[in-house]
Design an enzyme around this catalytic site. Sequence first.
Site, PDB file in Angstrom:
ATOM      1  N   ASP A 156     -20.871 -73.954  17.182  1.00  0.00           N
ATOM      2  CA  ASP A 156     -21.746 -73.202  16.275  1.00  0.00           C
ATOM      3  C   ASP A 156     -20.893 -72.647  15.142  1.00  0.00           C
ATOM      4  O   ASP A 156     -19.718 -72.334  15.339  1.00  0.00           O
ATOM      5  CB  ASP A 156     -22.446 -72.058  17.029  1.00  0.00           C
ATOM      6  CG  ASP A 156     -21.477 -71.203  17.825  1.00  0.00           C
ATOM      7  OD1 ASP A 156     -21.049 -71.644  18.909  1.00  0.00           O
ATOM      8  OD2 ASP A 156     -21.111 -70.116  17.343  1.00  0.00           O
ATOM      9  N   GLU A 187     -17.875 -77.630  30.164  1.00  0.00           N
ATOM     10  CA  GLU A 187     -16.562 -77.820  29.536  1.00  0.00           C
ATOM     11  C   GLU A 187     -15.584 -78.592  30.425  1.00  0.00           C
ATOM     12  O   GLU A 187     -14.533 -79.029  29.942  1.00  0.00           O
ATOM     13  CB  GLU A 187     -15.987 -76.461  29.113  1.00  0.00           C
ATOM     14  CG  GLU A 187     -16.830 -75.833  27.998  1.00  0.00           C
ATOM     15  CD  GLU A 187     -16.425 -74.420  27.606  1.00  0.00           C
ATOM     16  OE1 GLU A 187     -16.408 -74.115  26.414  1.00  0.00           O
ATOM     17  OE2 GLU A 187     -16.143 -73.608  28.502  1.00  0.00           O
TER      18      GLU A 187
HETATM   19  N1  ADE Z   1     -18.073 -69.783  21.985  1.00  0.00           N
HETATM   20  C1  ADE Z   1     -18.783 -70.658  21.247  1.00  0.00           C
HETATM   21  N2  ADE Z   1     -19.318 -70.063  20.169  1.00  0.00           N
HETATM   22  C2  ADE Z   1     -18.931 -68.760  20.226  1.00  0.00           C
HETATM   23  C3  ADE Z   1     -19.152 -67.642  19.403  1.00  0.00           C
HETATM   24  N3  ADE Z   1     -19.888 -67.731  18.307  1.00  0.00           N
HETATM   25  N4  ADE Z   1     -18.600 -66.458  19.771  1.00  0.00           N
HETATM   26  C4  ADE Z   1     -17.855 -66.363  20.888  1.00  0.00           C
HETATM   27  N5  ADE Z   1     -17.614 -67.392  21.697  1.00  0.00           N
HETATM   28  C5  ADE Z   1     -18.150 -68.584  21.376  1.00  0.00           C
END
Ligand code: ADE
Length: 232
Positions: free
Chosen positions: A195, A11
Amino acid sequence: MIGIIGAMQEEIDVLLKQLTGEKLYTYGTRKFYAGYLKEKAVVIVKSGIGKVNAAHTTTLLMEHFDIDYLMNTGVAGGQDVKHNHVVVSSNVVYHDVDATAFSKNKYGQVPNMPESFFPDITLMNNAKVLLDELNIPYTQATIATGDQFVYHPSQIEKINQVYDDIKAIEMEAAAIAHIAEIYHKPFIIFRTISDVLGDKDQHLDFDKFLKKAANLSAEIITKYIEKFVWIA
Ligand code: ADE
């Protein structure tokens, strides 16, 4: 100077590559890279994942550097938004804090703290101008933080029972905002979706999309600093 925090190496990598006049400061186990991004004074740090790591690192940043405001860059799980969509914080909440049993605390509220943390309005408006100009798909929305990777329907359902407007879920933003509140410093959060909540292979998508999504948030930070920061 501007303090820039990312939880993971992926990041902050793009930002570190662009840093000039770099000077390394180590406090505790955290490495702070001070220098210039687009000729503006910044300090970049990897916090580690989760609320405690984020709060610890943000506190060190506040105590050792002359910070004008805080920017948090990274990825998030998205709700009703697609991969690589950008979510800019309209506000930030904890989704895993529950002190409702006493003193009329709201769900998500740490006692004696606000139930929601609001970024600086100028930073937020600048972010909108920039993202519109760059034609990057984005949403300004609530970001929810907790010490969980959120993917299971039961986790998602629980969060949506309390909040109806969450677009991004991650693990550090509210802790950073919490420390910003304590030190009376403005903050803004840029998270790109790695995601999508409820997708079949969501946990695999995190690794698959991490780098690309992380790089987009970081590039936005660079462009923001180039366009809006006047502190040399
Ligand atoms: N960072 C990226 N995806 C995430 C998720 N599904 N839950 C918590 N932190 C995250």
